[in-house]
Design a protein around this motif. Structure first.
Motif, PDB file in Angstrom:
ATOM      1  N   UNK A 169       0.869  -1.184   0.000  1.00 17.40           N
ATOM      2  CA  UNK A 169       0.000   0.000   0.000  1.00 17.40           C
ATOM      3  C   UNK A 169       0.898   1.224   0.000  1.00 17.40           C
ATOM      4  N   UNK A 170       0.936   1.905  -1.121  1.00 13.73           N
ATOM      5  CA  UNK A 170       1.720   3.129  -1.249  1.00 13.73           C
ATOM      6  C   UNK A 170       0.969   4.079  -2.180  1.00 13.73           C
ATOM      7  N   UNK A 171       1.662   5.041  -2.741  1.00 16.03           N
ATOM      8  CA  UNK A 171       1.012   6.036  -3.594  1.00 16.03           C
ATOM      9  C   UNK A 171       1.352   5.846  -5.068  1.00 16.03           C
ATOM     10  N   UNK A 172       1.957   4.713  -5.398  1.00 14.21           N
ATOM     11  CA  UNK A 172       2.380   4.490  -6.779  1.00 14.21           C
ATOM     12  C   UNK A 172       1.784   3.232  -7.406  1.00 14.21           C
ATOM     13  N   UNK A 173       1.686   2.140  -6.663  1.00 10.74           N
ATOM     14  CA  UNK A 173       1.202   0.886  -7.236  1.00 10.74           C
ATOM     15  C   UNK A 173      -0.308   0.949  -7.472  1.00 10.74           C
ATOM     16  N   UNK A 174      -0.724   0.421  -8.597  1.00 10.88           N
ATOM     17  CA  UNK A 174      -2.147   0.479  -8.982  1.00 10.88           C
ATOM     18  C   UNK A 174      -2.887  -0.729  -8.424  1.00 10.88           C
ATOM     19  N   UNK A 175      -3.301  -0.599  -7.179  1.00 13.01           N
ATOM     20  CA  UNK A 175      -3.995  -1.665  -6.473  1.00 13.01           C
ATOM     21  C   UNK A 175      -5.396  -1.256  -6.038  1.00 13.01           C
ATOM     22  N   UNK A 176      -5.930  -0.189  -6.617  1.00  9.91           N
ATOM     23  CA  UNK A 176      -7.181   0.370  -6.129  1.00  9.91           C
ATOM     24  C   UNK A 176      -8.122   0.699  -7.280  1.00  9.91           C
ATOM     25  N   UNK A 177      -9.403   0.649  -7.001  1.00 11.59           N
ATOM     26  CA  UNK A 177     -10.404   1.107  -7.961  1.00 11.59           C
ATOM     27  C   UNK A 177     -11.661   1.501  -7.213  1.00 11.59           C
ATOM     28  N   UNK A 178     -12.557   2.177  -7.887  1.00 14.48           N
ATOM     29  CA  UNK A 178     -13.808   2.606  -7.267  1.00 14.48           C
ATOM     30  C   UNK A 178     -14.818   1.469  -7.192  1.00 14.48           C
ATOM     31  N   UNK A 204     -13.616  -2.107  -7.291  1.00 11.83           N
ATOM     32  CA  UNK A 204     -12.966  -3.352  -6.926  1.00 11.83           C
ATOM     33  C   UNK A 204     -12.531  -4.160  -8.131  1.00 11.83           C
ATOM     34  N   UNK A 205     -12.831  -3.654  -9.322  1.00 11.45           N
ATOM     35  CA  UNK A 205     -12.438  -4.318 -10.566  1.00 11.45           C
ATOM     36  C   UNK A 205     -11.724  -3.312 -11.465  1.00 11.45           C
ATOM     37  N   UNK A 206     -11.197  -3.811 -12.574  1.00  5.01           N
ATOM     38  CA  UNK A 206     -10.465  -2.954 -13.517  1.00  5.01           C
ATOM     39  C   UNK A 206     -11.360  -1.815 -14.030  1.00  5.01           C
ATOM     40  N   UNK A 207     -10.794  -0.630 -14.316  1.00  2.22           N
ATOM     41  CA  UNK A 207      -9.365  -0.292 -14.281  1.00  2.22           C
ATOM     42  C   UNK A 207      -8.891   0.072 -12.876  1.00  2.22           C
ATOM     43  N   UNK A 208      -7.648  -0.266 -12.582  1.00  8.15           N
ATOM     44  CA  UNK A 208      -7.072   0.008 -11.273  1.00  8.15           C
ATOM     45  C   UNK A 208      -6.212   1.268 -11.323  1.00  8.15           C
ATOM     46  N   UNK A 209      -6.106   1.946 -10.192  1.00 13.40           N
ATOM     47  CA  UNK A 209      -5.345   3.188 -10.116  1.00 13.40           C
ATOM     48  C   UNK A 209      -4.546   3.201  -8.819  1.00 13.40           C
ATOM     49  N   UNK A 210      -3.738   4.217  -8.668  1.00 10.46           N
ATOM     50  CA  UNK A 210      -2.971   4.385  -7.443  1.00 10.46           C
ATOM     51  C   UNK A 210      -3.870   4.892  -6.325  1.00 10.46           C
ATOM     52  N   UNK A 211      -3.395   4.795  -5.089  1.00  6.60           N
ATOM     53  CA  UNK A 211      -4.160   5.326  -3.970  1.00  6.60           C
ATOM     54  C   UNK A 211      -4.036   6.844  -3.938  1.00  6.60           C
ATOM     55  N   UNK A 212      -5.136   7.502  -3.626  1.00  8.06           N
ATOM     56  CA  UNK A 212      -5.174   8.955  -3.563  1.00  8.06           C
ATOM     57  C   UNK A 212      -5.280   9.388  -2.110  1.00  8.06           C
ATOM     58  N   UNK A 248      -1.625 -10.380   3.240  1.00  8.99           N
ATOM     59  CA  UNK A 248      -0.864  -9.431   4.040  1.00  8.99           C
ATOM     60  C   UNK A 248      -0.577  -8.192   3.212  1.00  8.99           C
ATOM     61  N   UNK A 249      -0.833  -7.043   3.788  1.00  8.84           N
ATOM     62  CA  UNK A 249      -0.567  -5.760   3.144  1.00  8.84           C
ATOM     63  C   UNK A 249       0.581  -5.088   3.876  1.00  8.84           C
ATOM     64  N   UNK A 250       1.614  -4.682   3.171  1.00 12.74           N
ATOM     65  CA  UNK A 250       2.758  -3.990   3.757  1.00 12.74           C
ATOM     66  C   UNK A 250       2.788  -2.544   3.277  1.00 12.74           C
ATOM     67  N   UNK A 251       3.723  -1.778   3.827  1.00 10.65           N
ATOM     68  CA  UNK A 251       3.815  -0.341   3.531  1.00 10.65           C
ATOM     69  C   UNK A 251       5.262   0.016   3.248  1.00 10.65           C
ATOM     70  N   UNK A 252       5.483   0.837   2.221  1.00  6.50           N
ATOM     71  CA  UNK A 252       6.828   1.367   2.009  1.00  6.50           C
ATOM     72  C   UNK A 252       6.818   2.878   1.914  1.00  6.50           C
ATOM     73  N   UNK A 253       5.698   3.481   2.317  1.00  5.86           N
ATOM     74  CA  UNK A 253       5.579   4.938   2.339  1.00  5.86           C
ATOM     75  C   UNK A 253       4.422   5.303   3.247  1.00  5.86           C
ATOM     76  N   UNK A 254       4.399   6.543   3.666  1.00  4.70           N
ATOM     77  CA  UNK A 254       3.268   7.019   4.454  1.00  4.70           C
ATOM     78  C   UNK A 254       2.063   7.173   3.543  1.00  4.70           C
TER      79      UNK A 254
END
Length: 459
Positions: A350-359, A361-369, A383-389
């Motif tokens: 979970x960061x601000x760059x990887x496209x693991x999110x959508x409105x 739950x299905x494609x298209x996926x986007x970054x977290x805002x 398991x969800x990890x973090x590499x940024x705030x």
């Protein structure tokens, strides 16, 4: 006159090159129409190569090839020239030299090309058109506009040549108006369903727009840095206005709207008050990653912004949507971020760059805002990890079975991933596991105002 054409004649160039050259100061070549076919070139040298002053006697130029201006000496190519300039598929404008070597007029005026009635963008392909005449760099730039005797504003008639929300026509040439004292108007009309981007490269040309800019159909966008301090923009029903420039005043009719594009860094700024009509359209142009418009400002008024968006429709790339919240915030209209649903699409981070999110739950996926609400669902153990705030507003875990682990171990003590969370809600019979290898910096960095709301299962 160079050839004595009647005002009903046509010069039809369907191959090769035609060069027009004259050195006197009066109109010399006056066919009613010039057609520049695909792969053909019209080269113009000297002053007043085409047409005469006045809408009725000026020349119509239809371009599918290249209109070449000889940029040598003091050439000013043509003046008092074109009534209607039509840009077909493949139309281009270049600077260059003719082959004959005639000496051009050296004491020319400052106008390079005068458009007396309209610029028309049409054609059968999907290539956007750009009017960008970057020549005469040592002299005052080109002037386009109403010559003053036609009694009406210049019209940009822009067809939807791309067949999409992509910009169809960019007005990138230096542009200004002149002879307004003779009855001309320092404004223009935008018609046609295509999208037009105003990107004038002449600052005092923008200042000369001191009358109405009438948006009668389709979108008109003002590029970043475009300041029209004297322009009053009036938007008709079904027409749109937007961009990142600034204007003096804005009037929105019922059923008109605002448009915002992905990558837009600023709102359309309006001096003074703006009244939102009861009904309208917010058009969001984001052909790729829709998250690029989350949090974007669409409109910002220096005065009061009155009315509401309750009766407005939101469209994403031309299709109505209810997943993108748009709201009035103070004196601005902004795009919010919807609740975003997690799916480990690109990674489990979970960061601000990887496209693991959508409105959805299905494609298209986007970054977290940042400041969006986050929702975790499903039955898988993951398991969800973090590499940024990250800074969600709220987090909801709704798992009917399985275990979701938030592993904060990699977060270290330099930032707190959940410092902005108002409420972490656990629903469903599954398990939420909050884990950190040590306690330096706190487990997740929750603020002392946060709530952990366990409504089902185990935490």
């Amino acid at each position: 006159g160079l050839a004595g054409f009647s005002d009903a004649a046509t010069l039809d160039i369907q191959g090769g090159t035609v060069e027009l050259s004259c050195v006197n100061k009066k109109e010399t070549i006056c066919p009613k129409q010039i057609v520049i076919g695909a792969g053909s070139t019209l080269c113009m040298r000297g002053r007043n190569s085409l047409g005469t002053a006045g809408q009725d006697s000026a020349t119509d130029v239809d371009i599918a090839g290249d209109l070449l201006f000889d940029a040598t000496g003091g050439n000013n190519a043509c003046q008092q020239a074109v009534r209607t300039l039509t840009l077909q598929s493949g139309a281009s404008f270049t600077a260059g030299s003719g082959s004959q070597g005639w000496t051009p007029q050296t004491d020319c005026g400052k106008a390079l090309l005068q458009i007396q009635k309209s610029i028309v963008v049409t054609g059968s392909d999907t290539t956007p058109r750009t009017l960008s005449l970057t020549i005469q760099q040592t002299r005052q730039s080109q002037r386009f506009g109403d010559y003053g005797d036609m009694g009406d504003m210049l019209e940009f008639q822009i067809d939807d040549v791309t067949g999409s929300v992509v910009t169809d026509f960019t007005m990138q040439a230096p542009f200004t108006f002149f002879a307004k004292s003779a009855g001309g108007k320092g404004g223009f009309r935008k018609t046609g369903t295509g999208t037009m981007l105003w990107a004038n490269t002449l600052a005092d040309g923008n200042a000369a727009l001191d009358d109405t800019v009438s948006v009668e159909a389709g979108p008109l966008l003002f590029a970043a840095g475009q300041s029209l301090p004297n322009a009053v923009v009036v938007v008709a029903e079904d027409a749109l206005v937007g961009g990142a420039g600034s204007v003096k005043a804005l009037t929105l009719a019922d059923g008109s709207g605002l448009v915002v594009s992905a990558g837009q860094t600023a709102a359309l700024a309006v001096e003074g008050d703006v009244a939102l009509p009861a009904t309208g359209i917010i058009e969001i142009i984001a052909p790729g990653d829709v998250s690029a418009v989350y949090g974007a400002k669409i409109l910002a008024a220096s005065g009061a912004l009155t009315g509401s968006l309750d009766g407005w429709t939101v469209r994403l790339n031309g299709t109505e949507t209810t997943t993108l919240p748009v709201a009035v915030s103070g004196n601005s209209v902004v795009v919010g971020a919807p609740q975003l649903i997690w799916k480990a699409n690109e990674s489990s981070v979970w960061n601000l760059t990887d496209k693991n999110w959508s409105a959805t739950g299905t494609s298209p996926f986007s970054r977290f805002i940042e400041n969006a609400a986050a929702l975790f669902t499903g039955t898988d153990t993951e398991t969800v990890t973090f590499d940024a705030a990250v800074h969600p507003s709220d987090v909801t875990v709704d798992k009917s079975e399985g275990t979701l682990t938030f592993d904060f171990s990699s977060a270290g003590s330099t930032y707190k991933p959940f410092s902005t969370v108002s409420t972490l809600t656990k629903k469903g019979s599954g398990t939420l596991y909050l884990y950190k290898a040590d306690n330096n910096g706190g487990l997740a960095g929750f603020s002392d105002a946060a709530t952990l709301d366990i409504q089902g299962g185990t935490v």
